[in-house]
Design a protein around this motif. Sequence first.
Motif, PDB file in Angstrom:
ATOM      1  N   ARG A  25      13.454  35.229 -20.509  1.00 36.16           N
ATOM      2  CA  ARG A  25      11.999  35.304 -20.606  1.00 36.16           C
ATOM      3  C   ARG A  25      11.526  36.755 -20.652  1.00 36.16           C
ATOM      4  O   ARG A  25      10.616  37.098 -21.403  1.00 36.16           O
ATOM      5  CB  ARG A  25      11.389  34.561 -19.417  1.00 36.16           C
ATOM      6  CG  ARG A  25       9.952  34.152 -19.580  1.00 36.16           C
ATOM      7  CD  ARG A  25       9.535  33.186 -18.497  1.00 36.16           C
ATOM      8  NE  ARG A  25       9.638  33.722 -17.144  1.00 36.16           N
ATOM      9  CZ  ARG A  25       9.247  33.086 -16.041  1.00 36.16           C
ATOM     10  NH1 ARG A  25       8.733  31.867 -16.142  1.00 36.16           N
ATOM     11  NH2 ARG A  25       9.375  33.632 -14.856  1.00 36.16           N
ATOM     12  N   VAL A  28      11.562  38.542 -24.130  1.00 33.85           N
ATOM     13  CA  VAL A  28      10.648  38.171 -25.211  1.00 33.85           C
ATOM     14  C   VAL A  28       9.804  39.385 -25.592  1.00 33.85           C
ATOM     15  O   VAL A  28       9.133  39.968 -24.739  1.00 33.85           O
ATOM     16  CB  VAL A  28       9.738  36.999 -24.781  1.00 33.85           C
ATOM     17  CG1 VAL A  28       8.704  36.696 -25.865  1.00 33.85           C
ATOM     18  CG2 VAL A  28      10.570  35.751 -24.497  1.00 33.85           C
ATOM     19  N   GLU A  32       5.799  38.536 -29.791  1.00 35.93           N
ATOM     20  CA  GLU A  32       6.173  37.127 -29.749  1.00 35.93           C
ATOM     21  C   GLU A  32       5.506  36.426 -28.566  1.00 35.93           C
ATOM     22  O   GLU A  32       5.103  35.267 -28.657  1.00 35.93           O
ATOM     23  CB  GLU A  32       7.685  36.988 -29.647  1.00 35.93           C
ATOM     24  CG  GLU A  32       8.201  35.554 -29.587  1.00 35.93           C
ATOM     25  CD  GLU A  32       7.783  34.705 -30.772  1.00 35.93           C
ATOM     26  OE1 GLU A  32       7.636  33.485 -30.600  1.00 35.93           O
ATOM     27  OE2 GLU A  32       7.591  35.259 -31.872  1.00 35.93           O
ATOM     28  N   ARG A  33       5.374  37.143 -27.458  1.00 36.30           N
ATOM     29  CA  ARG A  33       4.683  36.579 -26.290  1.00 36.30           C
ATOM     30  C   ARG A  33       3.228  36.264 -26.635  1.00 36.30           C
ATOM     31  O   ARG A  33       2.715  35.192 -26.295  1.00 36.30           O
ATOM     32  CB  ARG A  33       4.747  37.564 -25.125  1.00 36.30           C
ATOM     33  CG  ARG A  33       4.063  37.075 -23.844  1.00 36.30           C
ATOM     34  CD  ARG A  33       4.265  38.082 -22.723  1.00 36.30           C
ATOM     35  NE  ARG A  33       3.712  37.597 -21.463  1.00 36.30           N
ATOM     36  CZ  ARG A  33       2.592  38.068 -20.898  1.00 36.30           C
ATOM     37  NH1 ARG A  33       1.905  39.020 -21.498  1.00 36.30           N
ATOM     38  NH2 ARG A  33       2.167  37.570 -19.746  1.00 36.30           N
ATOM     39  N   GLU A  64       6.278  38.626 -17.249  1.00 32.86           N
ATOM     40  CA  GLU A  64       7.412  37.945 -17.879  1.00 32.86           C
ATOM     41  C   GLU A  64       7.086  36.512 -18.313  1.00 32.86           C
ATOM     42  O   GLU A  64       7.855  35.900 -19.053  1.00 32.86           O
ATOM     43  CB  GLU A  64       8.613  37.918 -16.934  1.00 32.86           C
ATOM     44  CG  GLU A  64       8.461  36.977 -15.756  1.00 32.86           C
ATOM     45  CD  GLU A  64       9.708  36.940 -14.885  1.00 32.86           C
ATOM     46  OE1 GLU A  64      10.345  35.882 -14.819  1.00 32.86           O
ATOM     47  OE2 GLU A  64      10.037  37.976 -14.267  1.00 32.86           O
ATOM     48  N   GLU A  65       5.954  35.976 -17.850  1.00 36.06           N
ATOM     49  CA  GLU A  65       5.586  34.603 -18.169  1.00 36.06           C
ATOM     50  C   GLU A  65       4.783  34.532 -19.468  1.00 36.06           C
ATOM     51  O   GLU A  65       4.191  35.522 -19.901  1.00 36.06           O
ATOM     52  CB  GLU A  65       4.762  33.998 -17.031  1.00 36.06           C
ATOM     53  CG  GLU A  65       5.525  33.842 -15.745  1.00 36.06           C
ATOM     54  CD  GLU A  65       4.648  33.369 -14.593  1.00 36.06           C
ATOM     55  OE1 GLU A  65       5.163  32.637 -13.738  1.00 36.06           O
ATOM     56  OE2 GLU A  65       3.463  33.744 -14.554  1.00 36.06           O
ATOM     57  N   LEU A  66       4.747  33.353 -20.053  1.00 36.33           N
ATOM     58  CA  LEU A  66       3.886  33.131 -21.197  1.00 36.33           C
ATOM     59  C   LEU A  66       2.453  33.448 -20.799  1.00 36.33           C
ATOM     60  O   LEU A  66       1.982  33.009 -19.751  1.00 36.33           O
ATOM     61  CB  LEU A  66       4.031  31.677 -21.655  1.00 36.33           C
ATOM     62  CG  LEU A  66       3.362  31.298 -22.965  1.00 36.33           C
ATOM     63  CD1 LEU A  66       4.239  30.315 -23.735  1.00 36.33           C
ATOM     64  CD2 LEU A  66       2.001  30.687 -22.731  1.00 36.33           C
ATOM     65  N   ASP A  67       1.746  34.195 -21.619  1.00 35.80           N
ATOM     66  CA  ASP A  67       0.412  34.686 -21.283  1.00 35.80           C
ATOM     67  C   ASP A  67      -0.599  33.530 -21.260  1.00 35.80           C
ATOM     68  O   ASP A  67      -0.741  32.806 -22.244  1.00 35.80           O
ATOM     69  CB  ASP A  67      -0.011  35.730 -22.316  1.00 35.80           C
ATOM     70  CG  ASP A  67      -1.247  36.501 -21.905  1.00 35.80           C
ATOM     71  OD1 ASP A  67      -1.841  36.180 -20.855  1.00 35.80           O
ATOM     72  OD2 ASP A  67      -1.634  37.419 -22.644  1.00 35.80           O
ATOM     73  N   TYR A 171       7.904  28.667 -22.656  1.00 38.34           N
ATOM     74  CA  TYR A 171       8.512  28.849 -23.965  1.00 38.34           C
ATOM     75  C   TYR A 171       9.462  27.669 -24.207  1.00 38.34           C
ATOM     76  O   TYR A 171      10.013  27.098 -23.256  1.00 38.34           O
ATOM     77  CB  TYR A 171       9.305  30.148 -24.022  1.00 38.34           C
ATOM     78  CG  TYR A 171       8.492  31.402 -23.855  1.00 38.34           C
ATOM     79  CD1 TYR A 171       7.743  31.913 -24.907  1.00 38.34           C
ATOM     80  CD2 TYR A 171       8.498  32.094 -22.645  1.00 38.34           C
ATOM     81  CE1 TYR A 171       6.999  33.078 -24.751  1.00 38.34           C
ATOM     82  CE2 TYR A 171       7.763  33.264 -22.489  1.00 38.34           C
ATOM     83  CZ  TYR A 171       7.012  33.747 -23.548  1.00 38.34           C
ATOM     84  OH  TYR A 171       6.284  34.893 -23.384  1.00 38.34           O
TER      85      TYR A 171
END
Length: 204
Positions: A25, A28, A32-33, A64-67, A171
Amino acid sequence: MRVAHPDSPLADARRQLRASLRARRRAVPPAERARAAKLVARHVDRHVRLAPGRRIALFASLPEELDTRPLIELARSRGCEIYLPRIEPRTRRMRFVRLEGEVRPNRLGILEPRGGRTIGARWLHLAFVPLVGFDSRGMRLGMGGGYYDRAFAFRHLRRVWRGPRLIGLAYSFQQVPRLASAPHDVWLDAVVTEEGIVTCATGS
């Protein structure tokens, strides 16, 4: 609530999987994030009911997480009441606080509302939750603190009504074939990734 012993094979396997998925993660690229975050918001807009006045729990994502910012803005534009989790230092319990006014990082670096109205988890209509890994049945691997499992533990006691629908945000590469479960784990109803929605065995 019984949890896996820190030296048990289950706990060890979760630590290893968590470390592997978190490393992937973190790798990424920023572009791409950002792209994945917009796609997730688009999938939610098409398939999840975000109506004015609905009480929606979201979270302020870590780097580090999906926004989650595009999804927060979407829910705000739809007139939803948005709540973010806040961890109470003394009890280590999670409360959900209306997103209004100032937000500050807690000791874990997660942004939380400082003031605002609080609500019990069972009175939410919908809760979007973070995760490190998941499987198609709705089993969720979190960061290991157990905050969400404790907050939504009441779902274990319900036979028909389970409270708010729980939807993970991730993701697509965070999906694994199967996660071992523990009695305290709270299962997801669905997961939204950049590729679409995964409806889990507990979901509808």
